[in-house]
Every structure is written in C-alpha cells, then in structure tokens.
Design an enzyme around this catalytic site. Structure first.
Site, PDB file in Angstrom:
ATOM      1  CE  LYS A 112      -4.348  -1.801   1.619  1.00 20.04           C
ATOM      2  NZ  LYS A 112      -5.089  -2.113   2.847  1.00 20.04           N
ATOM      3  CE  LYS A 195      -9.514 -13.852  -5.845  1.00 20.72           C
ATOM      4  NZ  LYS A 195      -9.610 -14.221  -4.460  1.00 20.72           N
ATOM      5  CE  LYS A 198     -14.947  -2.454  -5.591  1.00 19.13           C
ATOM      6  NZ  LYS A 198     -15.115  -1.810  -4.322  1.00 19.13           N
TER       7      LYS A 198
HETATM    8  P1  AMP Z   1     -13.143  -8.801  -1.469  1.00 24.14           P
HETATM    9  O1  AMP Z   1     -14.437  -8.305  -2.025  1.00 24.14           O
HETATM   10  O2  AMP Z   1     -12.100  -8.908  -2.523  1.00 24.14           O
HETATM   11  O3  AMP Z   1     -12.725  -8.089  -0.225  1.00 24.14           O
HETATM   12  O4  AMP Z   1     -13.396 -10.320  -1.027  1.00 24.14           O
HETATM   13  C1  AMP Z   1     -13.997 -10.678   0.172  1.00 24.14           C
HETATM   14  C2  AMP Z   1     -13.959 -12.190   0.299  1.00 24.14           C
HETATM   15  O5  AMP Z   1     -14.768 -12.753  -0.726  1.00 24.14           O
HETATM   16  C3  AMP Z   1     -12.583 -12.827   0.118  1.00 24.14           C
HETATM   17  O6  AMP Z   1     -11.870 -12.890   1.322  1.00 24.14           O
HETATM   18  C4  AMP Z   1     -12.922 -14.210  -0.382  1.00 24.14           C
HETATM   19  O7  AMP Z   1     -13.250 -15.055   0.708  1.00 24.14           O
HETATM   20  C5  AMP Z   1     -14.183 -13.982  -1.178  1.00 24.14           C
HETATM   21  N1  AMP Z   1     -13.942 -13.894  -2.633  1.00 24.14           N
HETATM   22  C6  AMP Z   1     -13.758 -12.768  -3.369  1.00 24.14           C
HETATM   23  N2  AMP Z   1     -13.626 -13.069  -4.675  1.00 24.14           N
HETATM   24  C7  AMP Z   1     -13.715 -14.413  -4.787  1.00 24.14           C
HETATM   25  C8  AMP Z   1     -13.673 -15.357  -5.878  1.00 24.14           C
HETATM   26  N3  AMP Z   1     -13.548 -14.956  -7.139  1.00 24.14           N
HETATM   27  N4  AMP Z   1     -13.810 -16.666  -5.591  1.00 24.14           N
HETATM   28  C9  AMP Z   1     -13.978 -17.085  -4.316  1.00 24.14           C
HETATM   29  N5  AMP Z   1     -14.030 -16.271  -3.254  1.00 24.14           N
HETATM   30  C10 AMP Z   1     -13.913 -14.955  -3.469  1.00 24.14           C
END
Ligand code: AMP
Length: 330
Positions: A112, A195, A198
C-alpha cells in the site's frame, strides 16, 4: 459454549458471485454453529481513502446485501466498526506494545505504501493492530480470512501473546485463521483468466438484473471449440464449466460435458443456460436486496441493535483490560 468467530467486511462496493460463493454463503452457514461477529470495516477504509464519499450510504448498501444473502441479525452480531468505540481503546493499548520494525515488515503495508506514496499514514502502518483490536475485543478464536491476511493474523496472535506476557495473564486467546477448505470455491471471472474480482472488472453482482447477467455471460470469452473428442478444456472454457458447476443442476453440467466430449458443444447454448441458472440463483437474493435497501430505517435499526450487542461484549473486554493494566474502570 459456542466458539466466537469474527470477520471484517469491506465497506464499499457490491457483492459479486465470488464473494457470495467464496465467503458469504459460508458465513450464513456458520451463524447456527458459532457465536458470530461480522463488522463493516469503515474505519479501516480511512487508511486508503481519508474522505470517503457517502460512507453511510455505502455501508448501508453492504449491510442490505449481507442481510439479503441470509445473515440473520437475531443469530449474528452484525455492526459497523465505527459504532464500537471500545475498539479504539484496545487499539491504543496494542499499539503501545507493537514495534515500528514489525509493522514496517508487513507485506500489505509495503504494497500500500508503494501504491500511495503521498499518503503513507500512521493508520496504514497500524492497520494490523486495528485488525487485532477488532478481533481481540470479542476474544474471537476464529477468523475467516484469505491467504493474503495471514501476516495480519500473525500480528493479531503476537498482540494477544505480548499482552498476556507483559501483564502476566492468560486473557487473550490467540485467534486462528479459519479456512472454509472444501466448502470454499474459487469463482472464476468471465474474461477467461483468473478469478472474479471487483478490481478485475469481470464480476456478476448479486444486484444485477436478468438482462445485465445475460449480457455479461454472453460476452464471456471462449475459443473456437474442441478439436478432438474428450480433450482437456482450456482455461477459458473450464471457467464457464466451473461457473456452471456452481449454479446449475448436475444433469445440466453432465449434458454440456457430453457435448464438449463429443465436440458438438455450442457455446451460445452453454452461455444461455449458464445465464438462466445464475439468474434463478441470484433473483431471490436480488429481490431481498431491493427490499432491504428500500427500508433505511429498518437497516439503521438493525445496525443500532448490532452495535449495542457488539459494545456489550467490547465493554466487558475493555473493563477487564483496564483492570489488568491498572487503570480505573469507567
Ligand atoms: P473482497 O471483495 O475482494 O474483499 O473479497 C472478500 C472475500 O470474498 C474474500 O476474502 C474471499 O473469501 C471472497 N472472494 C472474493 N472473490 C472471490 C472469488 N472470485 N472466488 C472465491 N471467493 C472470493
């Protein structure tokens, strides 16, 4: 007594299929088995964005989406981080026992700091101690986290251990990372590689309507088709099958597997089916999102009740911590 589980939630954006199948669905399952605390990490967001626009609106959106997915405020304590001021007192005590060198070595801090060289603030540096305070304030034992959080979890354990050692007590348990293991799936994006995420801009959101889902799925990257029977699928195609496996019935998956194996697959048909199955999965959630979002006073009441429950647990911890250190209890 049920074990205490705690998880932070990003305060902005909308939930996508990756979040749902990778995390939220498991949270919903955990609510019967554990004493769960889920908080929306709005203070943490100030480390990267000191003047968030409409933070209240975005945290309410997130709250509405988690509730729509099935988190039941009667079973879990769901709250806004900034509603529990006791966390700040613990954060202060933990910071007093944490050394500059160990904070500077945290990989996420270094990343960061590289990303925002003009704003390497103390909050960014002490992100792990705020996270430790969030966890230790409820003396949580389990924290569902991604692999990238492992170093922060190690810091949280260090904070617990060090506090116990300095004051000669056995007060804070060492929180453990909790992986959903078999239940967790990696949800691929629609752009062929990697994967769903966002920042990758390849998401299907739970709030997307049927037309939007269809448009996104129909645009998914494919190839020119299998050239030999029973061949291995390239990543772009495997990704579509992975999604199909997540949302469709086994006989649907089987049908397209056979079509792939005998080289008669038509990607247009596969995508249409996939879009329809995603929509039947997400439509009821979408309706509940709209329902919760349209009732701000209900959301605010849920957040207030969550804050009260969280503060009750937090006050107990702080009162004991003050006693242990030697301060007068308030
Ligand atoms: P984030 O929105 O990136 O903070 O993701 C929050 C949580 O969602 C992560 O810690 C993962 O457990 C899950 N997550 C996010 N993207 C994926 C994905 N493409 N596949 C599986 N789990 C995901």
């Amino acid at each position: 007594m049920k074990e205490t589980v705690l998880s932070g939630i990003r305060p902005t954006g909308n939930l996508h299929l990756g979040n749902y199948f990778g995390a939220v669905k498991n949270f919903v399952r955990m609510q019967d088995e554990y004493n769960c605390y889920f908080f929306i990490a709005d203070w943490h967001s100030l480390t990267t964005c000191p003047k968030p626009e409409n933070i209240v609106a975005s945290t309410e959106t997130i709250l509405a989406e988690y509730l729509a997915c099935g988190l039941d405020p009667e079973k879990v304590t769901i709250y806004m981080q900034s509603d529990v001021k006791e966390v700040l007192e613990l954060y202060l005590y933990l910071n007093m026992n944490t050394y500059l060198g160990e904070l500077e070595r945290v990989t996420t801090f270094k990343e960061k700091a590289r990303k925002q060289p003009d704003n390497v603030n103390a909050g960014l540096l002490t992100y792990p101690t705020l996270m430790a305070a969030d966890i230790l304030i409820h003396r949580a034992l389990k924290v569902p986290v991604g692999k990238d959080q492992e170093q922060n979890m190690e810091m949280a354990r260090k904070c617990a251990r060090r506090f116990n050692n300095i004051y000669g007590v056995d007060f804070f348990p060492e929180p453990q990372s909790f992986y959903f293991s078999k239940e967790a799936v990696k949800v691929p994006g629609l752009d062929g590689t990697g994967k769903m995420g966002k920042s990758e801009g390849n998401c299907i959101y739970l709030k997307d309507d049927a037309a939007t889902v269809k448009k996104k799925v129909m645009k998914a990257v494919t190839d020119s088709g299998p050239t030999a029977p029973n061949s291995e699928k390239p990543e772009v195609i495997q990704n579509l099958f992975t999604l199909l496996n997540i949302v469709s019935r086994p006989d649907t998956v089987q049908y397209f597997e056979e079509k792939w194996n005998d080289c008669s697959i038509r990607y247009g048909d596969l995508k249409k089916q996939l879009a329809a199955d995603i929509v039947s999965y997400t439509e009821p959630i979408r309706e509940r999102i709209l329902e919760f979002s349209s009732d701000r006073s209900r959301l605010q009441a849920i957040a207030a009740a969550g804050a009260e429950k969280a503060r009750e647990s937090a006050r107990k911890t702080i009162s004991e911590v003050r006693h242990i250190i030697g301060f007068r209890d308030l």
